[in-house]
Design a protein around this motif. Sequence first.
Motif, PDB file in Angstrom:
ATOM      1  N   LYS A   1      45.027  35.885  23.243  1.00 25.73           N
ATOM      2  CA  LYS A   1      45.027  35.593  24.679  1.00 25.73           C
ATOM      3  C   LYS A   1      44.006  36.498  25.381  1.00 25.73           C
ATOM      4  N   LEU A   2      43.187  35.901  26.222  1.00 22.76           N
ATOM      5  CA  LEU A   2      42.228  36.711  26.988  1.00 22.76           C
ATOM      6  C   LEU A   2      42.979  37.565  28.005  1.00 22.76           C
ATOM      7  N   THR A   3      42.454  38.768  28.288  1.00 21.55           N
ATOM      8  CA  THR A   3      43.085  39.638  29.294  1.00 21.55           C
ATOM      9  C   THR A   3      42.793  39.097  30.696  1.00 21.55           C
ATOM     10  N   ASN A   4      43.583  39.536  31.658  1.00 24.15           N
ATOM     11  CA  ASN A   4      43.382  39.098  33.054  1.00 24.15           C
ATOM     12  C   ASN A   4      41.983  39.436  33.546  1.00 24.15           C
ATOM     13  N   GLU A   5      41.465  40.625  33.153  1.00 20.35           N
ATOM     14  CA  GLU A   5      40.135  41.035  33.635  1.00 20.35           C
ATOM     15  C   GLU A   5      39.028  40.236  32.960  1.00 20.35           C
ATOM     16  N   GLN A   6      39.232  39.853  31.684  1.00 20.03           N
ATOM     17  CA  GLN A   6      38.260  38.959  31.036  1.00 20.03           C
ATOM     18  C   GLN A   6      38.208  37.624  31.777  1.00 20.03           C
ATOM     19  N   ILE A   7      39.387  37.064  32.104  1.00 17.21           N
ATOM     20  CA  ILE A   7      39.449  35.773  32.818  1.00 17.21           C
ATOM     21  C   ILE A   7      38.825  35.897  34.205  1.00 17.21           C
ATOM     22  N   SER A   8      39.128  37.005  34.906  1.00 14.82           N
ATOM     23  CA  SER A   8      38.576  37.228  36.245  1.00 14.82           C
ATOM     24  C   SER A   8      37.045  37.289  36.199  1.00 14.82           C
ATOM     25  N   THR A   9      36.501  37.962  35.173  1.00 14.43           N
ATOM     26  CA  THR A   9      35.042  38.073  35.025  1.00 14.43           C
ATOM     27  C   THR A   9      34.427  36.716  34.695  1.00 14.43           C
ATOM     28  N   ILE A  10      35.092  35.960  33.823  1.00 10.44           N
ATOM     29  CA  ILE A  10      34.594  34.616  33.478  1.00 10.44           C
ATOM     30  C   ILE A  10      34.577  33.725  34.730  1.00 10.44           C
ATOM     31  N   LYS A  11      35.605  33.854  35.575  1.00 11.37           N
ATOM     32  CA  LYS A  11      35.651  33.076  36.833  1.00 11.37           C
ATOM     33  C   LYS A  11      34.510  33.485  37.775  1.00 11.37           C
ATOM     34  N   ASP A  12      34.202  34.794  37.822  1.00 13.66           N
ATOM     35  CA  ASP A  12      33.058  35.271  38.634  1.00 13.66           C
ATOM     36  C   ASP A  12      31.775  34.572  38.179  1.00 13.66           C
ATOM     37  N   ILE A  13      31.597  34.513  36.855  1.00  8.15           N
ATOM     38  CA  ILE A  13      30.384  33.904  36.285  1.00  8.15           C
ATOM     39  C   ILE A  13      30.374  32.395  36.553  1.00  8.15           C
ATOM     40  N   GLN A  14      31.544  31.772  36.420  1.00  4.83           N
ATOM     41  CA  GLN A  14      31.673  30.329  36.691  1.00  4.83           C
ATOM     42  C   GLN A  14      31.240  30.010  38.123  1.00  4.83           C
ATOM     43  N   LYS A  15      31.677  30.851  39.056  1.00  5.89           N
ATOM     44  CA  LYS A  15      31.302  30.656  40.472  1.00  5.89           C
ATOM     45  C   LYS A  15      29.797  30.862  40.664  1.00  5.89           C
ATOM     46  N   ASP A  16      29.236  31.900  39.977  1.00  3.97           N
ATOM     47  CA  ASP A  16      27.785  32.164  40.060  1.00  3.97           C
ATOM     48  C   ASP A  16      26.990  30.931  39.654  1.00  3.97           C
ATOM     49  N   PHE A  17      27.397  30.299  38.546  1.00  2.35           N
ATOM     50  CA  PHE A  17      26.656  29.164  38.003  1.00  2.35           C
ATOM     51  C   PHE A  17      26.667  27.967  38.955  1.00  2.35           C
ATOM     52  N   SER A  18      27.703  27.887  39.798  1.00  2.68           N
ATOM     53  CA  SER A  18      27.840  26.714  40.680  1.00  2.68           C
ATOM     54  C   SER A  18      27.006  26.848  41.956  1.00  2.68           C
ATOM     55  N   LEU A  19      26.550  28.067  42.261  1.00  6.44           N
ATOM     56  CA  LEU A  19      25.802  28.289  43.503  1.00  6.44           C
ATOM     57  C   LEU A  19      24.352  27.853  43.361  1.00  6.44           C
ATOM     58  N   ASN A  20      23.737  27.552  44.498  1.00  7.22           N
ATOM     59  CA  ASN A  20      22.356  27.093  44.464  1.00  7.22           C
ATOM     60  C   ASN A  20      21.383  28.272  44.556  1.00  7.22           C
ATOM     61  N   LYS A  21      21.668  29.334  43.793  1.00  7.77           N
ATOM     62  CA  LYS A  21      20.736  30.468  43.687  1.00  7.77           C
ATOM     63  C   LYS A  21      20.927  31.093  42.305  1.00  7.77           C
ATOM     64  N   ALA A  22      19.834  31.607  41.775  1.00  2.31           N
ATOM     65  CA  ALA A  22      19.890  32.226  40.443  1.00  2.31           C
ATOM     66  C   ALA A  22      20.663  33.537  40.550  1.00  2.31           C
ATOM     67  N   SER A  23      21.793  33.608  39.846  1.00  2.00           N
ATOM     68  CA  SER A  23      22.656  34.787  39.988  1.00  2.00           C
ATOM     69  C   SER A  23      22.149  35.948  39.144  1.00  2.00           C
ATOM     70  N   LYS A  24      22.513  37.159  39.571  1.00  2.00           N
ATOM     71  CA  LYS A  24      22.266  38.378  38.794  1.00  2.00           C
ATOM     72  C   LYS A  24      23.570  39.141  38.793  1.00  2.00           C
ATOM     73  N   ARG A  25      24.164  39.316  37.629  1.00  2.00           N
ATOM     74  CA  ARG A  25      25.455  40.005  37.564  1.00  2.00           C
ATOM     75  C   ARG A  25      25.454  40.997  36.406  1.00  2.00           C
ATOM     76  N   MET A  26      26.048  42.172  36.665  1.00  2.00           N
ATOM     77  CA  MET A  26      26.267  43.138  35.591  1.00  2.00           C
ATOM     78  C   MET A  26      27.755  43.173  35.266  1.00  2.00           C
ATOM     79  N   ILE A  27      28.065  43.066  33.979  1.00  2.77           N
ATOM     80  CA  ILE A  27      29.458  43.173  33.540  1.00  2.77           C
ATOM     81  C   ILE A  27      29.608  44.520  32.839  1.00  2.77           C
ATOM     82  N   VAL A  28      30.385  45.393  33.437  1.00  2.26           N
ATOM     83  CA  VAL A  28      30.596  46.729  32.880  1.00  2.26           C
ATOM     84  C   VAL A  28      31.983  46.759  32.268  1.00  2.26           C
TER      85      VAL A  28
END
Length: 560
Positions: free
Chosen positions: A224-251
Amino acid sequence: MKLTKDVKTKFDKLEISSYTELALLIPHSYEDLRLHEKLCEDTFQLIDATVESVFWAKNTIQITFYVHNFGHTINAVIFRPKQFMMHQLSVGSRDYYYGMITCKTGQCSMSMPKKITTMGSIIPKYKCGLRSDVMWRFIQKELKEENLLKEGIPQEIINAVLSLHFVNPEILQAQELEEHTLNALKFMELHAYMKLLASKRREFEPLVSQVGEYKEWAQQLPFKLTNEQISTIKDIQKDFSLNKASKRMIVGDVGSGKTMVILAAALMMLPHRSILMAPTTILANQLFEEATKFLPNVKIVLVTSKSKKVDLSEYDFIIGTHALLYRELPSAALVMVDEQHRFGTAQRSMLDKLVSDGAKKPHFLQFSATPIPRTLAMIESAHIDVSLITSTPFKKDIDSKVIHKSDFKELIEHIKEELSHNNQVLIVYPLVEQSEVLDYQSIEEARGFWEKNFSDVYVTHGKDKEKEQVLIDFREKGNILISTTVVEVGISLPKLTTVVIVGAERLGLSTLHQLRGRVSRTGLKGYCFLYTNQDASSRLDSFVKTTSGFDIANLDLKYR
């Protein structure tokens, strides 16, 4: 906020652009123009005085004042006087004067008395692009609460910082600023810096904008993925849907499961191509193995300096080392860099340019296991979006301990015990060869002991051209690995349960944490021994009590 012409002109002279920055130009000193009945030595003071005598010498004016607020006379001297000063100092005249009072052998004198026309207040003095009196009038007129509130500064921060300009008498008595005032200044500096970063952030149109799905894939994983893994994946999912090239650092902390986030990102970008660059062949190989295992229906290829040339445009997910930079790459909608701090800015931007299409850019994800304090992540988030993964998929059980020469016999017994359970041991030395300066054995000096007393001992270091093969061989059949910090990042060693770090006080806490993170990767009981010749080290004592990489990063800042 719209600025008047006068305010903008003065802001330009002060080289600032906001009221927040104006508030940060705090006074370097204050003139206390209040009358005091007691004389204070070695301070600037205001006196209410009548001139009793004046003597004009070659380069000075000697004056005797009767000081009404003290009730006695003092002498005063003006060096290199101007002609007009003589007319101001007529015998019998009574005025207010301000100057430095010093006392020697029972005699008190004032140097460079200056006639004051307004008294009773505390005047701040500034060192800036405007004359101090002009600056003070500008501050009085413009530095208002409402202007700072409009710029998003909280009320309690405003109160603390304004008290440095419109000063209360208590501040004059304090030798240092109070902690809440210091924190208020830090908050304002960060606020101004973040606004500046945000204003410099450039946005590009993405090569692809889409909403990708990951839930069905996540449900089929054997864990099972952790809550923070899922939260980060959702952040990336939202980035991909926007009409601008995203830049994100995952620490993500050591062992926090960043690999699954990488795979989810590549999955969500399908049917469009993703590229991932890793710093070492070992790490690229590991990521390729994981991707092949958990993304069975995706066409994946591995590119290293030893790879045969193939048509990369046939693949959905390209994983490689910096060898990618020297290949002709097909366009990719997503570019990812693992352990991003291991690559220079030029290498990261080179990869970005290789797959860009004119003004359109790919989405860009950077991954780092080097923990940074939350505050630093927040600051940088004005320039690049940041996701933090602070938890691990399973709780690591690692005992950390500082050891000395007297503990060596006990350490040997521990190592023998671990090897008897088919576990592995890592010993990290500070140097490869002997040093006149360092009071620790090097790899070359120490290896004879380990090779004589134990079997299947492997040795590697940063300059070893075969280090990647040595690490692979050790993983498969080794007992003890002797190394420098080359193993800090990279290869997964599932059977490694013990790390011994020689000369631990020489390494940064983040490096120690990375090395400790090599053990207990699969839930085994782990041990981290910090060997030092120092009698005591509060830094190492703090480290062994701390397990979170983000807390370690804050400790690292504290001890630097």
